[in-house]
Design an enzyme around this catalytic site. Sequence first.
Site: not given
Length: 399
Positions: A204, A216, A343, A254, A303, A232
């Site tokens: 990505q 993190r 985001c 994920d 996230d 995620y």
Amino acid sequence: MQDQPKTRPRITLLPGHEKRARHGHPWIYSNEIQMDAAAKALPPGTLVTVVTADGTQIAAATFNPHTLIAARVLTREAGSHIHDEFVRRRLRRALDIRERLYPRPFYRLVHAEADGLPGLIVDRYGDVLAVQVNTAGMALLWPSVLQGLQALVSPAAVVLRGDSPARTQEGLPIGVEVALGEVTGPVEIEENGGRFPVDVLGGQKTGWFFDQRDNRAWVARLARDQRVLDCYSYGGGFAVAAALGGARSVLAIDRSEAALAAGAEAARLSGVGETCSFKRAEVFADLEARGRDGERWEVVVVDPPAFVKSRKDLASGTRGYRKLARLSAQVTAPGGYLFIASCSHNVDLPLFGEQVARGLADAGRSGRILRTGGAGPDHPVHPLLPESAYLKSLTLALD
């Protein structure tokens, strides 16, 4: 690159529309410009001099007559020559900042407008650079950028990630190519004491999200002796950091098999393979099921990718953040911690915070915000572009 300020094409601002540009805003919209036949005929990416209605020169910019953001300012010194050395100076300044911030060469080296190079993203993975050229103007400047990067950091390889949707809007072709050197597989980086394989060709964006580095590390502080759920997970950044921080166990979720495989490899490389497990699932459905089954974790990380990619997605996207907050709160143990991020640059912090608060109320949970976070300092924000502070996060201690 040849640029002659005296013979450069000019674009003229409409009367009363020069204030923002005069004060240093890096974007000039098409409805602020006198779009006469001459302006419309300029090829996308053309270097132009920006002048006010009375003829005063106020900036040098790249210009695209076909986009909403028509001019992107390079300098307020309209008489400056935009040449190889101009670009190299901008790159040198960006590099100086990162070298002061980070002891190892793993960071975002150039962050577009904030580093004075609109439309350019450069992520540094050791001696491999992954680059996004997202505007027609930056495509024109690319030879100078590549030359400057070679002179300053001597990369073994440069990958052009030309697969951003922004390129379509600018009339640029879509594709990925190795512009310099050779890339034969994942590139390994180090972050917060962990080792991560990064797919710079197919991952990505440019392959890794450096923007969450500090967040993190923060989550790792909360994870000691706790059970952690990482939703995620992508390449395992939060999961591995939490495990290195002393988590008793980490479950990473994920939908991408490739991302999960990269995360598992990162856990192995980092020496926490037995602490971390990775599961393929759709996060909303998975959280719903785990909540019904009464599963609880002391630390939950959520996230997600951007839910609001354009203004038309705002209503549905904000509902998504509210639902995600509800579902993640339901699987957070009493006295536990929830880290949730967005985001979406179209969702500002107050709106995001409101949706998270509503989601907590929907879950019947209460708590307090311990920390509000954003992107790391290798993702600087232009002072007049607060909307470019796209990443925002909340860490909550839930009762």
